[in-house]
Design an enzyme around this catalytic site. Structure first.
Site, PDB file in Angstrom:
ATOM      1  N   GLU A 260      -9.673   4.928  -3.812  1.00  0.00           N
ATOM      2  CA  GLU A 260      -8.465   4.843  -2.996  1.00  0.00           C
ATOM      3  C   GLU A 260      -7.551   5.993  -3.376  1.00  0.00           C
ATOM      4  OE1 GLU A 260      -6.247   1.155  -2.807  1.00  0.00           O
ATOM      5  OE2 GLU A 260      -4.956   2.050  -1.282  1.00  0.00           O
TER       6      GLU A 260
ATOM      7  N   GLU B  43      -7.661  -6.895   3.181  1.00  0.00           N
ATOM      8  CA  GLU B  43      -6.762  -7.954   2.697  1.00  0.00           C
ATOM      9  C   GLU B  43      -5.753  -8.385   3.758  1.00  0.00           C
ATOM     10  OE1 GLU B  43      -4.726  -6.720  -0.865  1.00  0.00           O
ATOM     11  OE2 GLU B  43      -6.559  -6.685  -2.060  1.00  0.00           O
TER      12      GLU B  43
HETATM   13  O1  AHR Z   1      -6.614  -1.506  -5.742  1.00  0.00           O
HETATM   14  C1  AHR Z   1      -5.243  -1.444  -5.536  1.00  0.00           C
HETATM   15  C2  AHR Z   1      -4.804  -2.264  -4.340  1.00  0.00           C
HETATM   16  O2  AHR Z   1      -5.067  -3.607  -4.571  1.00  0.00           O
HETATM   17  C3  AHR Z   1      -5.514  -1.980  -3.061  1.00  0.00           C
HETATM   18  O3  AHR Z   1      -4.940  -0.951  -2.353  1.00  0.00           O
HETATM   19  C4  AHR Z   1      -5.369  -3.244  -2.286  1.00  0.00           C
HETATM   20  O4  AHR Z   1      -6.436  -3.461  -1.417  1.00  0.00           O
HETATM   21  C5  AHR Z   1      -5.230  -4.301  -3.347  1.00  0.00           C
HETATM   22  O5  AHR Z   1      -4.146  -5.096  -3.134  1.00  0.00           O
END
Ligand code: AHR
Length: 673
Positions: free
Chosen positions: A67, A402
């Protein structure tokens, strides 16, 4: 009572989990001292493996989740050394930022002129800001701009650096330029020259060979004669990127990731994907093509995305490290926490207007064509143009992250799902079931996935180490006929969210259960992957780094050991414990897999207790084994942050013993003949 008997009595008397004789001290979760012994108190694990009783498990169980969080992309994995190269930083990214952030107006001697940020006639409409410099008096050295990189530019002697910029001459005569790498004292570490020669935007390139090494250089561009010009997309890349890719990745960081042997990579996020409001959703088409044409945007984690690391680069990286690509696209809704802050709440989840849904669906279908279509297709041609005529072989796509399970979400997810399935029935779509291992979104998400026969769902959970030990049986009872599992985000969060050995062992223990359930758990990835020191919004993370160093956490080594020792067949294994109470049985989880390609047997054993355990292994139904195997052990004090795995050789046979040190993870890899 002799000395040995006396010691044994003392051991027996004071043995309680977490409190035993010491070879060293550390704090446990409650802040008390843990004591760890290397002496065994009669704890024996008899591990019987039945090679005749096997089941197929996913051959891509362990992968990674990248990410763009914690400066993972710009200033991180993306090897660009210039910060804010396109003058697109703005207060929306961060209140104090503007198009000249990381830049300084540079006049030396008695030179003077004017500097402005303009937007008329940009290099590309997606890249609206650029600087105009009007040199009225050039002075002794020239007038120009200095970029400080991401807290300094790291230069290594003898290495080559590729400089480029777009320039548009506004005054009549050509202007000579000098580019220099200078350290804080003004010493020159490399230079190049170029001359403007066009009244239209034109890309200029030069190679700079570093004459010395420095961790804190700046890049200075100086106009050497009077004149007016516009400048944009100022770039400096090390020639030595990972696999020498153009617009590539930082070699040491990419190699550390590759060394985990991840079987897949989920990208580009997390929360980053569904974004802070509809306008902030991550739209893949904005991230491909020439970098000067990409649409930069605010990063939900409060910085800026240049999109230099875009979908082409993600696919390319996956291919380079042998990982299946797993892109995640927004489910046409923004993050439910959009706007405001976590504390005060915000505007909440918003959905794209239904009138825009057809276009949005087409965008997702185009992504699949971009990855898999022939070079003659519209989007396949764009991939080929970027230098990759062959498809990237996309098999999985995630829709949503999510997301709050609202009617708006469900309606949009369903029409996207149906459209993708109708056109690409072989692509596996992964749905989303909220941010927790249970609760409302989890329940509703699962119900929705089951009703709609979504092939896989993405579970997420960040919990304390003990939670993982208490849930080793979570997937044993999952319905094998329902949706498959992608455990897309998990991590054991210890006190102060530090990367302790305790947390790593909790993950190692849990991963034995993922292997055992590798028939229903298809994929799993620790989260988050990368974090730049000093620019971290989330911890713990797997790999920390700064501009010069890569610092894998102890949790990294667990992931690496699983990645490097993956199997595709699970061997039924029984663990009988002596000298260990029933309640403590969970502290000695074991998993045995076989890699069918090599025939290797891989035994993984965790000892999550303060005393050693004698493991007696019995391998039933195995063929001939090489008598010497490799044994890798990760061990230390539970609060330690930096233990690393140690490899040695071990004699093995159909029956053999080994010692599992206190607080340890052991992997034995046995070659078969
Ligand atoms: O991994 C960090 C964050 O945790 C991600 O962006 C999200 O999907 C989760 O809440």
């Amino acid at each position: 009572m002799n000395r040995t008997q006396f010691s044994k009595a003392i051991f027996t008397l004071i043995f309680l989990p977490g409190i035993v004789l010491a070879t060293g001290n550390t704090k446990n979760r409650s802040g008390a001292d843990d004591k760890v012994t290397t002496t065994n108190n009669g704890q024996v694990a008899t591990i019987t493996v039945d090679a005749g009783k096997t089941k197929k498990i996913s051959n891509h169980l362990f992968g990674i989740f990248f990410e763009d969080l914690n400066y993972a992309a710009d200033g991180g994995l993306y090897a660009e050394l210039i910060q804010n190269r396109s003058f697109e930083y703005n207060p929306n990214d961060r209140k104090s930022w503007n198009p000249l952030t990381a830049w300084e107006y540079t006049t030396q001697g008695y030179g003077y002129g004017t500097l402005s940020v303009e937007t008329k006639l940009p290099v590309h409409e997606n890249n609206p800001h650029y600087v105009v410099l009007n040199v009225e008096e050039v002075g002794q050295e020239g007038i120009g701009l200095t970029n400080s990189g991401f807290d300094g530019i790291v230069i290594r002697k003898g290495e080559k650096y590729n400089f480029s910029t777009f320039i548009r001459q506004i005054s009549e005569l050509s202007i000579p330029f000098e580019v220099k790498l200078l350290d804080k004292k003004g010493l020159v570490y490399g230079e190049a020259k170029f001359t403007s020669d066009s009244k239209d935007w034109k890309k200029k390139t030069a190679t700079i060979t570093a004459t010395g090494s420095s961790d804190s250089c700046k890049l200075v561009i100086l106009a050497k004669s009077k004149g007016k010009f516009a400048l944009d997309v100022v770039s400096l890349f090390p020639e030595n990127t990972f696999r020498n890719r153009k617009n590539g990745l930082r070699a040491d960081l990419a190699q550390t990731i590759a060394d985990m042997k991840p079987k897949f990579m989920r990208f580009p996020g997390g929360c980053l994907v569904h974004g802070d409001g509809l306008g902030n959703m991550y739209r893949w088409k904005n991230t491909i093509g020439p970098v000067e044409q990409r649409l930069e945007q605010r990063n939900i984690w409060d910085y800026h995305q240049s999109m230099g690391l875009g979908y082409f680069e993600y696919f390319q990286f996956c291919e380079d490290i042998g990982a299946l690509p797993l892109p995640v696209v927004p489910a046409a809704v923004s993050c439910q926490n959009s706007g405001g802050t976590w504390r005060i709440g915000g505007t909440g989840q918003r959905g794209l207007a239904m009138a825009d849904m057809q276009d949005y669906i087409q965008e997702i279908l185009d992504l699949i064509e971009y990855a898999n279509g022939p070079a003659t297709s519209i989007w396949g041609a764009k991939r080929a143009e970027a230098g990759h005529p062959k498809p990237f072989n996309l098999e999985y796509i995630g829709i949503g992250n999510e997301d709050k399970q609202t009617p708006e979400f469900r309606e949009r997810f369903k029409i996207i799902y149906d459209a993708v399935k109708a056109k690409y029935p072989k692509i596996t779509i992964i749905g989303t079931v909220g941010p927790s291992p249970d609760g409302e979104d989890f329940e509703q998400g699962w119900k929705f996935a089951t009703e709609n026969k979504v092939e896989m769902v993405d579970e997420h959970y960040y919990k304390e180490p003990n939670w993982f030990l208490d849930h080793l049986n979570r997937y044993d009872t999952y319905n094998r006929k329902a949706s498959g599992i992608y455990l897309g985000e998990y991590a054991a969060h210890d006190v102060n969210r530090r990367n302790t050995l305790r947390s790593a062992l909790a993950e190692a223990a849990y991963m034995t259960s993922l292997e055992r359930n590798g028939d229903v758990v298809n994929m799993a990835s620790y989260a988050p992957l990368l974090a730049k020191e000093g620019n971290t919004q989330w911890s713990p993370d797997l790999i920390y780094f700064n501009n010069t160093e890569v610092k894998p956490s102890v949790n990294y080594y667990v992931q690496q050991l699983y990645g490097q020792n993956a199997g595709d067949e699970y061997l039924t294994t029984q663990v009988k414990l002596a000298g260990i109470s029933k309640a403590e049985a969970k502290f000695t989880p074991v998993s045995v897999v076989r890699e069918s390609k090599s025939g290797d047997l891989i035994i993984k054993m965790v000892n999550y207790r303060p005393t050693t355990v004698n493991a007696q292994l019995k391998l039933k139904g195995v063929g001939l084994l090489k008598p010497v195997a490799t044994q890798t052990v990760l061990t230390g004090m539970p609060n330690e942050l930096t233990p690393t795995p140690q490899q040695s050789e071990i004699k093995v046979g159909k029956e053999f013993t080994c010692e599992l040190p206190a607080y340890s993870f052991t992997v034995i890899r046995i070659k078969t003949k």
